[in-house]
Scaffold this motif. Structure first.
Motif, mmCIF file in Angstrom:
data_model
loop_
_atom_site.group_PDB
_atom_site.id
_atom_site.type_symbol
_atom_site.label_atom_id
_atom_site.label_comp_id
_atom_site.label_asym_id
_atom_site.label_seq_id
_atom_site.Cartn_x
_atom_site.Cartn_y
_atom_site.Cartn_z
ATOM 1 N N ILE A 80 0.855 -1.183 0.000
ATOM 2 C CA ILE A 80 0.000 0.000 0.000
ATOM 3 C C ILE A 80 0.891 1.233 0.000
ATOM 4 N N LYS A 81 0.607 2.162 -0.899
ATOM 5 C CA LYS A 81 1.307 3.440 -0.888
ATOM 6 C C LYS A 81 0.440 4.415 -0.108
ATOM 7 N N HIS A 82 1.026 4.971 0.967
ATOM 8 C CA HIS A 82 0.267 5.849 1.847
ATOM 9 C C HIS A 82 1.115 7.066 2.192
ATOM 10 N N GLU A 83 0.696 8.232 1.727
ATOM 11 C CA GLU A 83 1.383 9.494 1.998
ATOM 12 C C GLU A 83 2.875 9.428 1.669
ATOM 13 N N GLY A 84 3.219 8.837 0.534
ATOM 14 C CA GLY A 84 4.610 8.755 0.095
ATOM 15 C C GLY A 84 5.394 7.594 0.671
ATOM 16 N N ASP A 85 4.820 6.864 1.602
ATOM 17 C CA ASP A 85 5.488 5.711 2.205
ATOM 18 C C ASP A 85 4.942 4.429 1.583
ATOM 19 N N ASN A 86 5.781 3.421 1.547
ATOM 20 C CA ASN A 86 5.338 2.100 1.100
ATOM 21 C C ASN A 86 5.069 1.239 2.324
ATOM 22 N N VAL A 87 3.883 0.669 2.399
ATOM 23 C CA VAL A 87 3.509 -0.214 3.491
ATOM 24 C C VAL A 87 3.324 -1.601 2.897
ATOM 25 N N ASN A 88 4.089 -2.562 3.419
ATOM 26 C CA ASN A 88 4.043 -3.927 2.904
ATOM 27 C C ASN A 88 3.531 -4.848 4.000
ATOM 28 N N LEU A 142 3.655 -9.524 9.375
ATOM 29 C CA LEU A 142 4.737 -8.547 9.424
ATOM 30 C C LEU A 142 4.371 -7.361 8.544
ATOM 31 N N ILE A 143 4.417 -6.182 9.131
ATOM 32 C CA ILE A 143 4.106 -4.959 8.404
ATOM 33 C C ILE A 143 5.392 -4.153 8.316
ATOM 34 N N THR A 144 5.769 -3.765 7.110
ATOM 35 C CA THR A 144 6.978 -2.986 6.884
ATOM 36 C C THR A 144 6.583 -1.628 6.315
ATOM 37 N N VAL A 145 7.051 -0.557 6.943
ATOM 38 C CA VAL A 145 6.815 0.792 6.444
ATOM 39 C C VAL A 145 8.159 1.356 6.019
ATOM 40 N N ASN A 146 8.250 1.735 4.751
ATOM 41 C CA ASN A 146 9.507 2.189 4.169
ATOM 42 C C ASN A 146 9.347 3.637 3.727
ATOM 43 N N SER A 147 10.109 4.528 4.357
ATOM 44 C CA SER A 147 10.097 5.926 3.923
ATOM 45 C C SER A 147 11.537 6.417 3.883
ATOM 46 N N SER A 164 -9.591 -1.540 5.538
ATOM 47 C CA SER A 164 -9.828 -0.363 6.377
ATOM 48 C C SER A 164 -8.692 0.643 6.220
ATOM 49 N N ALA A 165 -7.471 0.158 5.977
ATOM 50 C CA ALA A 165 -6.335 1.060 5.793
ATOM 51 C C ALA A 165 -6.369 1.729 4.428
ATOM 52 N N THR A 166 -6.819 1.013 3.399
ATOM 53 C CA THR A 166 -6.816 1.583 2.052
ATOM 54 C C THR A 166 -8.021 2.477 1.806
ATOM 55 N N ASP A 167 -9.065 2.372 2.607
ATOM 56 C CA ASP A 167 -10.244 3.209 2.438
ATOM 57 C C ASP A 167 -10.018 4.638 2.895
ATOM 58 N N LYS A 168 -8.953 4.891 3.609
ATOM 59 C CA LYS A 168 -8.738 6.240 4.178
ATOM 60 C C LYS A 168 -7.967 7.111 3.246
#
Length: 166
Positions: free
Chosen positions: A111-119, A133-138, A162-166
């Motif tokens: 998921i791309k969220h506010e310029g960050d990649n969430v895997n 496992l959730i990885t946030v890469n910025s 729920s995360a992608t609906d926002k």
């Protein structure tokens, strides 16, 4: 007797809170067991006790207006570990992804969220998912969240939606 009772409560509190201590050493297998050269990366890790985290998560979900269905999923979480890495590089992230693939983690969503990649990656046993496992890469900062519990594929799908609906 009252002194003994208070002493017992203090000892129990210290025992329960010891897992909440922030460490400068990694708390996830790839980072702590690896002979990998992290090239100046700095780590901060914390094991989050669920009896402390659950009320805060539920309150945040209510404030965000999330439905009760997502809040009910929090009850299925048994353990959370968080690891932040400063000055991490893309090669480290690539090696981490290879490590997860070698250890039977499946890539479920990016998921791309506010310029960050969430895997989001999961480790599945039959129909049950025991580890997510959730990885946030910025840029140079990385955040790894290890969530353990007893989930179904439908549960994870609800969390991702729920995360992608926002």
């Amino acid at each position: 007797m009252k002194i003994l009772k208070n002493l017992f409560l203090i000892v129990c509190s210290v025992f329960l809170m010891q897992s909440c201590i922030v460490s400068h050493k990694p708390n996830m297998a790839f980072f702590s067991d690896s002979k990998y050269d992290f090239k100046g990366a700095t780590f901060e890790s914390i094991n989050v006790p669920m009896f402390l985290a659950r009320p805060f998560i539920k309150k945040a979900l209510k404030e965000d207006g999330d439905n009760e269905e997502v809040a009910a999923l929090i009850k299925k979480v048994s353990k959370i570990k968080v690891l932040t890495v400063e000055n991490g590089d893309r090669a480290m992230l690539k090696d981490y992804a290879k490590y997860l693939n070698d250890n039977n983690y499946e890539d479920w969503a990016t998921i791309k969220h506010e310029g960050d990649n969430v895997n989001v990656r999961v480790k599945q046993t039959g129909e049950r998912i025991k580890n997510m496992l959730i990885t946030v890469n910025s840029d140079k900062d990385l955040v790894f969240v290890d969530v353990r519990g007893d989930f179904t594929a439908d549960d994870i799908s609800k969390i991702i939606n729920s995360a992608t609906d926002k």
